[in-house]
Every structure is written in C-alpha cells, then in structure tokens.
Design a protein around this motif. Sequence first.
Motif, mmCIF file in Angstrom:
data_model
loop_
_atom_site.group_PDB
_atom_site.id
_atom_site.type_symbol
_atom_site.label_atom_id
_atom_site.label_comp_id
_atom_site.label_asym_id
_atom_site.label_seq_id
_atom_site.Cartn_x
_atom_site.Cartn_y
_atom_site.Cartn_z
ATOM 1 N N GLY A 197 0.841 -1.181 0.000
ATOM 2 C CA GLY A 197 0.000 0.000 0.000
ATOM 3 C C GLY A 197 0.883 1.241 0.000
ATOM 4 O O GLY A 197 2.111 1.150 -0.096
ATOM 5 N N VAL A 198 0.265 2.413 0.130
ATOM 6 C CA VAL A 198 1.012 3.660 0.152
ATOM 7 C C VAL A 198 0.792 4.324 1.498
ATOM 8 O O VAL A 198 -0.329 4.397 2.010
ATOM 9 N N LEU A 199 1.887 4.785 2.109
ATOM 10 C CA LEU A 199 1.824 5.434 3.407
ATOM 11 C C LEU A 199 1.651 6.941 3.259
ATOM 12 O O LEU A 199 0.770 7.549 3.877
ATOM 13 N N GLU A 200 2.500 7.556 2.436
ATOM 14 C CA GLU A 200 2.456 9.010 2.224
ATOM 15 C C GLU A 200 2.907 9.318 0.807
ATOM 16 O O GLU A 200 3.540 8.485 0.137
ATOM 17 N N PHE A 201 2.601 10.535 0.374
ATOM 18 C CA PHE A 201 3.104 11.053 -0.898
ATOM 19 C C PHE A 201 4.072 12.187 -0.581
ATOM 20 O O PHE A 201 3.853 13.347 -0.932
#
Length: 341
Positions: A85-89
């Motif tokens: 998944g993605v935590l931050e951009f």
Amino acid sequence: MQAWLQQLNMGSPGGHMRGSYDQTFVVYGAVFLPNATQTKIAEINYGGKILLPTSALDLLLRMNIQYPMLFKLTNMAAQRITHCGVLEFSAPEGQAILPHWMMQQLGLSDGDTIRVESATVPKATFAKLKPMSLEFLNITNPKAFLEVELRKYACLTKGDRIPTSYAGQTLEFSIVDVKPANSVCIIECDVNLDFDAPEGYVEEPRQVAPAVNVKPPPPPASAFVGVGKPLGGAATTATSVFGGAGRRLDGKKKPTSSVSLCSEGTTGASTSDAAAVANDLPAIPPVVVNEDYKPGRCSFVRYDYKRVDVLEKELREREAKEKSQPSKMFQGSNRTLRGAR
C-alpha cells in the motif's frame, strides 16, 4: 511522462483519465528520506507501505483508482514481485521510499529502478504465518499481538518475509500461505490466522506410560477384621460360657468341630463373629479388562467391598441385636410320664 500518457485514454469528460497506473521510480531506503526521524524510519521499516512523490498523487486523483490504493512492485531485472500500500506522498520526485525488508525481498539496492503498478487484490480469508525465531514462543497472546502489528500492512504476498516489533526486538514471519489468492488485501477484513512451528523448534517426545491392562484382585473382606484395634496386651479376653467338654449319654464320642469358638490368648467369639460377617458379604466379581478402550475416555474401577469401619459397625449392630432378643433357654413344651386319663 510520455510513456504513461500513451497507456491512458485521455478523452473522458471532467478531466479524468481511465487506465492503470504504471510508473518507474528509483528506490531508496527509509534512511534516505529527507528530515526523517528514528520514529519515522521505524514506522516505514516495520510496515508494508511505501512512500511516493506528490506527482504520483496528482496522477492517481485523475484516474479511477479503486480504494484502498494498492500497488504491485516489480524488480524487472530479477523478475521478483510483491504487493503493498502507500503510506504518504512525501518522497522526493522520481523516487520511491521502500521498507528495508521489501528491498531485500525484491533484491534491490539503493539507486535501483522499480516498476510500480496499480493493482486489485481480493480480501484475505486465511493466512498462515511461520515465525522465524523461537522468541515467538515467549509471546503471551500471539494473535492479539499480530492483530495490532498487521495493521501496518496493506497486503500479504505468499513467500514474503515481514518484520514486526515486539519488546524492543524484531520478530520476522514468513508468509506460508494466503487465501483466496497468492496476494491478498488485509484492510478491513476478517482473517482466519494460523501459525506454523517456529524455525528451529523441535518438539520434545512425550513420555507415554505403558497401559496396565491387568488389575490386581481386591483383598478379601476378612483381611480388614481387627484393623485399628490396639496391639499388645490391650486386647480384652472373651469370657468363656459353658466352656467344659461335652459328653453323650450313649457313651459315644462327640464329633469334633473344625471351628473353635474360644481359645486362650485370642479374641475368641468376637473374631469368629467378625469372620462370619465377612464371609456373608457378596462375592466380588472378577475384573474384566476392557480391550476396546479408546484414548480420550477414562474408566474408574470400583471394587464392591466394605470398609473396615462399616464391617465393625455391622458387627456391633449384630451383637446388640442378639443381646436385645429374649433368651430361648427352657422354652420346650412340657411332657408327663403318665398317659392322659
């Protein structure tokens, strides 16, 4: 930028793009994140989510990407894949920040390139994990522990080796099996969690006692007569009533009896009466061995004999009953020598 524009259909109304997200980034570990603290580095390394640049967020917002955002990571040189998944951009432009375990899983080093694609994986229904350390056995409630730690992950891929933090130390788990696919999403779903034996664990052989099928017979009831009475000279001597020898009028000898009611130095009639009580007890049936015994069922054998105190009580009651009955001496009918007139 032109590479991904060729893979998108640009004519949808409202400025939205249709297609799949597919980009290539240069990967670095969490320590290369600008202004990263130790807490931030630990959050990245003990989780299953990556950091992407802000431009990736702008592109994903223009596309019909299904939430939660899940991605397929591919090391094109080694042909290794995993999901995350993605935590931050907040990563620098052109870079992707990956957890250390994920870089090892994909065989990547700092500065290598990786392909990031949007992916759709099913919800997990089952997961089997194998602890890679014997320290796992010291966890009091492992399922509750993993319920908290797995919240830091978005996907589980069969064959991955994920780390967790417990009491200041790192515990790693190998993903042995997941269902219904080789890669599953564990966000907002109920997972049936199972554990394999820890790495290096050797189960000790159980010491099984041999089954004893033959049980010894119970002791005879007469063996309990006299138990608990004082020893030595404390025993009382029974009074001999009519202890003289008998004679017959015809001169013949009286047949001898095999049972002696009284003897010097013994308890006499009291002991004989107790033995008679013991002999009147019902016979104890023999013990039959149950050859069809199956594990998980336990049977207790109950012998049908009376305790010492019960025997002594019955003896006292019998003696008291005999004493309370009227004497039967001189109860015969009268006779006369002269005939009736």
